[in-house]
Design an enzyme around this catalytic site. Structure first.
Site, PDB file in Angstrom:
ATOM      1  N   GLU A 176       0.828  -1.201   0.000  1.00 24.91           N
ATOM      2  CA  GLU A 176       0.000   0.000   0.000  1.00 24.91           C
ATOM      3  C   GLU A 176       0.866   1.256   0.000  1.00 24.91           C
ATOM      4  O   GLU A 176       0.563   2.237  -0.673  1.00 24.91           O
ATOM      5  CB  GLU A 176      -0.913  -0.027   1.236  1.00 24.91           C
ATOM      6  CG  GLU A 176      -2.201   0.741   1.075  1.00 24.91           C
ATOM      7  CD  GLU A 176      -3.146   0.506   2.247  1.00 24.91           C
ATOM      8  OE1 GLU A 176      -3.734  -0.584   2.313  1.00 24.91           O
ATOM      9  OE2 GLU A 176      -3.263   1.405   3.086  1.00 24.91           O
ATOM     10  N   GLU A 192     -13.383 -13.928  -5.242  1.00 21.26           N
ATOM     11  CA  GLU A 192     -12.079 -13.525  -5.792  1.00 21.26           C
ATOM     12  C   GLU A 192     -10.921 -13.922  -4.883  1.00 21.26           C
ATOM     13  O   GLU A 192      -9.770 -13.800  -5.279  1.00 21.26           O
ATOM     14  CB  GLU A 192     -12.070 -12.013  -6.075  1.00 21.26           C
ATOM     15  CG  GLU A 192     -12.194 -11.090  -4.867  1.00 21.26           C
ATOM     16  CD  GLU A 192     -13.645 -10.707  -4.546  1.00 21.26           C
ATOM     17  OE1 GLU A 192     -14.549 -11.512  -4.854  1.00 21.26           O
ATOM     18  OE2 GLU A 192     -13.857  -9.615  -3.977  1.00 21.26           O
ATOM     19  N   GLU A 213       2.171   1.808  -3.391  1.00 18.24           N
ATOM     20  CA  GLU A 213       1.097   2.317  -4.245  1.00 18.24           C
ATOM     21  C   GLU A 213       0.859   3.802  -3.967  1.00 18.24           C
ATOM     22  O   GLU A 213       0.697   4.598  -4.888  1.00 18.24           O
ATOM     23  CB  GLU A 213      -0.175   1.499  -3.968  1.00 18.24           C
ATOM     24  CG  GLU A 213      -1.248   1.660  -5.033  1.00 18.24           C
ATOM     25  CD  GLU A 213      -2.533   0.936  -4.643  1.00 18.24           C
ATOM     26  OE1 GLU A 213      -2.514   0.137  -3.681  1.00 18.24           O
ATOM     27  OE2 GLU A 213      -3.549   1.183  -5.296  1.00 18.24           O
ATOM     28  N   CYS A 245     -10.139  -1.619  14.869  1.00 14.98           N
ATOM     29  CA  CYS A 245     -10.361  -3.060  15.103  1.00 14.98           C
ATOM     30  C   CYS A 245     -10.509  -3.397  16.588  1.00 14.98           C
ATOM     31  O   CYS A 245     -11.194  -4.352  16.937  1.00 14.98           O
ATOM     32  CB  CYS A 245      -9.219  -3.870  14.526  1.00 14.98           C
ATOM     33  SG  CYS A 245      -8.917  -3.503  12.802  1.00 14.98           S
ATOM     34  N   CYS A 281      -7.811  -2.088   4.114  1.00 17.28           N
ATOM     35  CA  CYS A 281      -7.607  -3.292   4.920  1.00 17.28           C
ATOM     36  C   CYS A 281      -8.834  -3.657   5.751  1.00 17.28           C
ATOM     37  O   CYS A 281      -8.881  -4.721   6.344  1.00 17.28           O
ATOM     38  CB  CYS A 281      -6.381  -3.156   5.805  1.00 17.28           C
ATOM     39  SG  CYS A 281      -6.140  -1.523   6.415  1.00 17.28           S
ATOM     40  N   SER A 307      -7.002   1.907  -2.227  1.00 16.57           N
ATOM     41  CA  SER A 307      -5.846   1.099  -2.592  1.00 16.57           C
ATOM     42  C   SER A 307      -6.320  -0.272  -3.064  1.00 16.57           C
ATOM     43  O   SER A 307      -7.315  -0.810  -2.575  1.00 16.57           O
ATOM     44  CB  SER A 307      -4.941   0.946  -1.374  1.00 16.57           C
ATOM     45  OG  SER A 307      -4.076  -0.147  -1.545  1.00 16.57           O
ATOM     46  N   LYS A 322     -14.742 -10.062   8.445  1.00 15.73           N
ATOM     47  CA  LYS A 322     -13.688 -10.948   7.945  1.00 15.73           C
ATOM     48  C   LYS A 322     -14.254 -12.312   7.546  1.00 15.73           C
ATOM     49  O   LYS A 322     -13.717 -12.971   6.672  1.00 15.73           O
ATOM     50  CB  LYS A 322     -12.601 -11.133   9.011  1.00 15.73           C
ATOM     51  CG  LYS A 322     -11.758  -9.901   9.258  1.00 15.73           C
ATOM     52  CD  LYS A 322     -10.751  -9.668   8.150  1.00 15.73           C
ATOM     53  CE  LYS A 322      -9.992  -8.356   8.355  1.00 15.73           C
ATOM     54  NZ  LYS A 322      -9.290  -7.941   7.115  1.00 15.73           N
ATOM     55  N   GLU A 341     -15.418 -11.661   4.189  1.00  9.08           N
ATOM     56  CA  GLU A 341     -14.306 -11.385   3.274  1.00  9.08           C
ATOM     57  C   GLU A 341     -13.646 -12.675   2.800  1.00  9.08           C
ATOM     58  O   GLU A 341     -13.376 -12.851   1.620  1.00  9.08           O
ATOM     59  CB  GLU A 341     -13.278 -10.482   3.964  1.00  9.08           C
ATOM     60  CG  GLU A 341     -12.157 -10.022   3.039  1.00  9.08           C
ATOM     61  CD  GLU A 341     -11.047  -9.280   3.780  1.00  9.08           C
ATOM     62  OE1 GLU A 341     -10.707  -9.671   4.918  1.00  9.08           O
ATOM     63  OE2 GLU A 341     -10.518  -8.300   3.216  1.00  9.08           O
TER      64      GLU A 341
END
Lengths: 590, 129, 486
Positions: A284, A377, A287, A514, A310, A330, A369, A372
């Protein structure tokens, strides 16, 4: 400010005007019980619909009883919080609530942490005189959250979180009278709603109406399968909160004990998501620098600010609400999802095993999560990079169910190579941490100079929206930080309207980041708990010998050995992703 | 309709309308006429006042009886809907209840034309502010 | 002979509601014109306060005081709201006024706008009142065309316009905070007061909410003076009240009587007495929020305070008359059934408590009640009233408490003797064959839908009580009066 004097149970209280009776009573040592009321102090989060009526008190001269949570003090008021009228009313109201609540405490996921259960204990309810029909609803299971709204008591906390704090709008009261309940529109499944699975509804639900989908049984089965190599990764925020489940003070760091417990549970390799967090910073950060350099050179196509990616709740949020802006965040995967392919494509090969024989389990403070890791993908031929994601609470239950005396465990270290991490990755777990970690690395990569002062205190804190300008050796970099999706929405709207001045923005879906995630031990509205968890992470960071991601020796080795360079071809393939427009299909019946 | 520009223009309009209204009921006034009011609130319409209203309008004109038939709101006699009020010039209004087209026909032929006393009259038991 | 005085209903049934000329010919808009050209807002409020007009929606809050509070709050925008969400079972006076005299409400709202400093009015009306909506729209169009609504009214520079908002027929949306939330597009549920709408209402702005009938009184008070209005009624309740007479009364309908008229006058003189010459048993005022008045209250002058003292309330003015054939336990159950349906579900005592009250009443009417259940009814009712968030729950147990208070004997009969004297509660009835009268014609057996009657031809028949569903078909068919209800 004007001060108001009033008498509560014979005691004189002096409080500022616009104070509620509930808070005024606290100043004279009177603790009025509450159920629907909820507050996260200093975080601007409050729920006081005045709906449960458990906190009613008698106010002299008033015809009916007053809800203490929602009645303001007045000069000379005489308040009685525990006379016979109040006690009978409070008890009867609680008995009514219990009469419409399934008595399933023995098997309820919330048992022991249930506020309704403890209220029944506190008021000493031993029977329910007003028996009758109970309201029944369809159970709804989504990839991350289970709605068992037979247990809903209409406290509306979840609704407040989902609408006022997160501005997601997935949950609202529907129906009326006895059948009133909180549900997605048209009582459709949560999966059909714009739910981001941030789990904040779960974290504030007083009962077992909203809980996480429990995957611990799948993990037990995998551990028991000799053909499988089971690898676990633990997110930074878990170590700052897990101890609470075992009676340790909030803010106690239990990294070593956690590793020891995981090893005893039978995991073959105990790794750290922090390692992947360092990797995230490499990708990141690179980037960011790339976009920034191109922008400074006058490239009109480059999109700034860059947004962190994230947090999976946040990703779901912009896919639902700002799909036209999905080029801005990102493309770096989250640490959990970076860890997966590194484990299965790099580490498994090192071990010489097929990826299908490796099970990757993640321990997360998060419920999104769970969703996710199920995204298509993030699978190879149907095999997910991360097989199961357990919340901090599920891990605690697993440990308790496995005859492990957590507090007497020795301190263990993570395995290598995917267990080594820096201080930068540890603070990923709190709001502002990701961007601070990124700054530490980006600064050195951009300026080529050594960063002397590693702590960016200006990026820390609990304010809803924060901004700071960091000096990159003469180049001022404007940083924005938001936690809570409602705050994220404000920053996004600014970007959409061309008003944003930021180069980079960190966004976390959950209030506090978090550490306040939907999978953490229940804080029951105590914001001090969240603050203590944050300070624990900063403590761990400060104590680490290496505090910049790009100095992690195992990260450097990984690039040399396998990945090549950050944002290179292999990274692009394994560590970056793309986003989808999910605005259509919400509340559409199949 | 023209915009009223002051309290004066409103007052003037009111006086004009009042005079016109008064003229309708005065016995020997050349502008006087028979007035028929049919209750056309939801309750009246639901009990069948619309056919009665249409009947009155059409039949009075067919039978060459000059009359002003108008719709009004509820008179309050729910139990006797549809109700109609008939005012003969120079006389007090008379209210009839349970009016259907057959009754309406009787009201036209006997009460209005011949001035007979017929059944179905509801006593007026109120005064108006 | 008691007379009605029609103030709120003055034009209903008199003018064509779709012709503004009719309204003007009866002094319509004169009050507005006077107010705008001759009186200060404070002066108008003073007139209203002196008139003693109290809110006709049920609460009875002094209208002038409410206007004054709204006026005194500083804000860049204020609103006037007309509450036309009439929802009490058996009450329809607001609909009648809107259908019969819509301009009166528009005029009064405009006056209110002038007094409070609001430039925007909203009428919250049930979508189930399409004719009232149509007539309001026609009236609004006409008054705008004549410069009596909209910008620069009567060329005085005062601007005020009105919009219509539709309710979906939820009873609770008659509660002013719930009404405001509904208008804002939110779920129609109440919030804790204070803040009162006069201080913080629609879109968080000061909002003066009055009921249709309250507004309808205002122009007359301005035109005829507060002294005239205050001369009608009782000491603390001035003017008149419209009642919707319903139930077992001969002249079902709308009546408007001076405050202080007795129940006896309303029922026997204006309402024409009880149907079929039966005996008066009770009258329910205030709809599901009220209680029942009994024989002992027949000569009580009806006003806000006396009704409350009698355990009931004025409510919006529904007056349902009951005779000896009505079972008071079943009546209480009927009203609770309504409340259970109409509770928004926000607060637990109303959401769950009313359901439990209903279940207890159901148990009693089914003949399964115990004396303890009556105690439970009492305690639960008291707690629901004491703890509910809004007026709905704070008053929903009234029918229970007032029937227990006035007709405890009937409750005891249901519980102890398993008997419903009014023969309403079917579970407690038994259809029996009188052996002496039965000739064995088999007609009853052939007509019984559940084959509960047995017996050979020319022999006495027998009804199986287990199978009997108490439909009454046998009794209806029997030509020899051989079937009776026990």
């Amino acid at each position: 400010m004007k001060t108001i004097k009033l008498i509560i149970d014979g005691k004189t209280a002096e409080v500022p005007e616009n104070t509620t009776l509930l808070k005024a009573a606290k100043t004279v040592g009177i603790d009025i019980p509450t159920l629907c009321y909820f507050e996260l102090k200093d975080m601007n989060i409050e729920n006081r619909p005045g709906g449960c009526r458990v906190c009613v008190v008698e106010v002299k001269g008033r015809r009916n009883l007053a809800p203490a949570c929602n009645t303001m003090v007045a000069e000379g008021m005489e308040v009685y919080t525990h006379n016979i009228r109040v006690l009978n009313a409070r008890r009867t109201v609680l008995e009514l609530i219990l009469s419409d609540h399934p008595a399933e405490c023995l098997t309820c996921a919330k048992s022991g942490s249930c506020e309704l259960q403890s209220m029944a204990q506190q008021l000493g309810v031993r029977e329910i005189p007003y028996q009758g029909e109970q309201s029944k609803y369809r159970k709804d299971t989504s990839p991350a959250i289970i709605r068992d709204v037979d247990k809903c008591i209409m406290c509306r906390r979840c609704e407040m979180m989902c609408n006022d704090v997160q501005t997601v709008g997935a949950l609202n009261a529907v129906n009326r009278g006895f059948m009133a309940v909180v549900a997605p529109a048209f009582e459709m499944n949560l999966e059909k709603s714009p739910c981001t699975y941030c789990g904040q509804c779960v974290s504030v639900c007083p009962t077992g109406a909203l809980t996480e989908v429990d995957h611990s049984r799948n993990v037990i089965n995998a551990l028991a399968d000799p053909a499988k190599t089971v690898v676990v990764q633990t997110a930074p925020a878990v170590r700052a909160a897990l101890g609470e489940e075992f009676g340790l003070a909030p803010g106690t760091l239990v990294t070593g004990k956690m590793v020891a417990a995981l090893r005893r549970l039978g995991f073959d390799y105990v790794f750290d998501t922090d390692f992947a967090a360092d990797l995230t910073i490499m990708e990141e950060g690179t980037e960011l620098l790339d976009r920034l350099t191109r922008y400074l050179k006058g490239d009109k196509d480059v999109k700034l600010p860059i947004l962190t990616s994230c947090c999976p709740g946040w990703v779901n949020f912009f896919e639902h609400n700002f799909p036209e802006m999905r080029e801005i965040p990102s493309t770096a995967k989250s640490p959990q999802q970076m860890f997966g392919p590194i484990a299965k494509e790099y580490f498994a090969k090192k071990l010489g095993i097929n990826r299908k024989n490796m099970i990757v389990v993640s321990i997360m403070p998060c419920l999104a999560k769970k969703y996710e890791c199920q995204r298509d993908e993030f699978k190879v031929d149907g095999d997910p990079d991360v097989n199961f994601s357990l919340s901090t609470r599920e891990l605690a239950h697993l440990i308790k169910a496995s005859n492990i005396d957590f507090s007497s465990l020795p301190e263990d270290d993570f395995d290598n190579p995917l267990g080594e991490s820096t201080g930068a990755s540890v603070i990923f777990g709190t709001t502002g941490g990701v961007i601070e970690a990124a700054c530490r690395t980006a600064y050195e990569l951009y300026t080529g100079k050594k960063l002397e002062k590693v702590d960016f205190k200006e990026l820390r804190g609990l304010e809803n929206v924060r901004h700071a300008t960091i000096d990159f050796d003469g180049l001022p970099i404007n940083i924005g930080i938001a936690h809570g999706l409602g705050n994220a929405r404000k920053l996004l709207e600014d970007i959409r309207d061309g008003k944003s001045q930021f180069h980079a923005i960190e966004i976390m879906a959950c209030p506090g980041g978090c550490i306040g995630g939907g999978g953490q031990p229940y804080h029951h509205g105590d914001s001090e708990v969240i603050k203590l968890r944050a300070s624990a992470l900063y403590r761990e960071d400060a104590g680490k010998p290496i505090r910049k991601s790009h100095e992690n020796p195992f990260i450097l080795e990984l690039y040399k050995d396998f990945l090549g360079k950050p944002c290179g071809e292999k990274s692009h393939h394994l560590l970056h992703t793309h986003y989808f427009d999910k605005s259509a299909g919400v509340f559409v019946e199949e | 309709m023209a915009i009223l520009e002051s309290i004066k223009s409103l007052t003037e309009l009111r006086e004009k309308l009042k005079a016109k209204q008064a003229a309708l009921s005065q016995k020997d006034n050349p502008q006087s006429t028979i007035q028929v009011k049919v209750t056309m609130a939801t309750c009246g319409i639901a009990s069948g006042s619309r056919p009665v209203y249409d009947f009155m309008k059409e039949e009075l004109s067919k039978r060459n009886i000059p009359a002003l038939v108008s719709q009004v709101g509820c008179m309050g006699f729910c139990y006797a809907e549809p109700t109609i009020e008939v005012t003969m010039p120079g006389k007090s209004p008379v209210i009839f209840g349970f009016v259907n087209t057959k009754k309406a026909d009787e009201i036209i032929e006997r009460f209005i034309r011949k001035g007979e006393v017929i059944d179905g009259v509801i006593p007026m038991n109120y005064e108006t502010a | 002979m008691a007379r009605q005085i029609r103030i709120a209903l003055r034009n209903c049934g008199v003018i064509d509601p779709e012709r503004i000329e009719d309204y003007i010919s009866r002094d319509g808009y004169m009050a507005l014109a006077t107010v705008l050209t001759e009186l200060s807002p404070e002066a108008v409020i003073e007139i209203l306060k002196k008139s003693g007009l109290r809110g006709r929606g049920g609460g009875g809050f002094p209208a002038g005081l409410k206007w004054e509070i709204t006026r005194k709050v500083q804000a860049d925008q204020k609103y006037v709201v007309c509450n036309a969400d009439e929802g009490d079972p058996g009450a329809f006076m607001d609909r009648s006024i809107l259908e019969g005299d819509p301009h009166a409400v528009l005029e009064a709202m405009t006056i209110n706008g002038y007094c409070t400093g609001a430039s925007k009015g909203l009428i919250y009306i049930r979508a189930e009142y399409p004719l009232a909506v149509e007539r309001l729209k026609t009236a609004m169009k006409q008054s705008r065309e004549m410069g009596l609504l909209g910008n620069n009214i009567l060329q005085t520079g005062f601007n005020f316009d009105i919009d219509i908002r539709y309710g979906a027929g939820a009873f609770v949306c008659g509660e002013e905070t719930a009404l405001i939330h509904s208008m804002e597009g939110l779920r129609g549920e109440p919030t804790v007061k204070p803040p009162f709408p006069s201080v913080e209402g629609y879109l968080k702005k000061p909002t003066n909410v009055n009921n249709v009938e309250t507004f309808a009184n205002v122009p007359v008070i301005i035109n005829k003076g507060w002294e005239w209005f205050a001369s009608i009624g009782t000491e603390k309740s001035k003017g008149t009240k419209v009642f919707a007479l319903a139930g077992k009364i001969n002249n079902v309908g709308l009546v408007e009587v001076p405050m202080g008229t007795t129940l006896r006058e309303v029922i026997y003189e204006i309402g024409g007495g009880i149907q079929g010459g039966k005996e008066f048993k009770a009258a329910q005022t205030g709809g599901p929020s009220g209680g029942c008045l009994t024989k002992k209250h027949l000569d009580t002058p009806i006003d806000y305070d006396n009704l409350i003292a009698a355990g009931s309330m004025m409510g919006s003015g529904g007056l349902i008359v009951m005779d000896e054939d009505d079972c008071m336990v079943a009546i209480a159950k009927f009203y609770l059934g309504f409340t259970v349906e109409e509770s928004c579900g926000k607060c637990s005592p109303c959401r769950i408590g009313n359901k439990r009250l209903f279940e207890l009443l159901e148990k009693i009417t089914q003949g399964n009640g115990t004396m303890e259940d009556i105690d439970k009814l009492r305690n639960l009712s008291t707690v629901i009233k004491d703890t509910s968030l809004c007026g709905l729950g704070q008053s929903s147990p009234n029918p229970v408490l007032s029937t227990i208070e006035n007709f405890i004997g009937e409750y005891h009969e249901h519980v102890k003797d398993k008997k419903c004297r009014s023969k309403v509660c079917k579970s407690m009835m038994q259809y029996l064959v009188v052996p002496e009268k039965c000739i064995g014609c088999t007609l009853c057996a052939r007509n019984c839908p559940v084959n509960a009657i047995s017996g050979e031809r020319k022999q006495v028949h027998l009804i199986d009580q287990e199978k009997c569903i108490k439909c009454g078909a046998c009794m209806e068919k029997c030509k020899f009066n051989a079937i009776i209800i026990n």
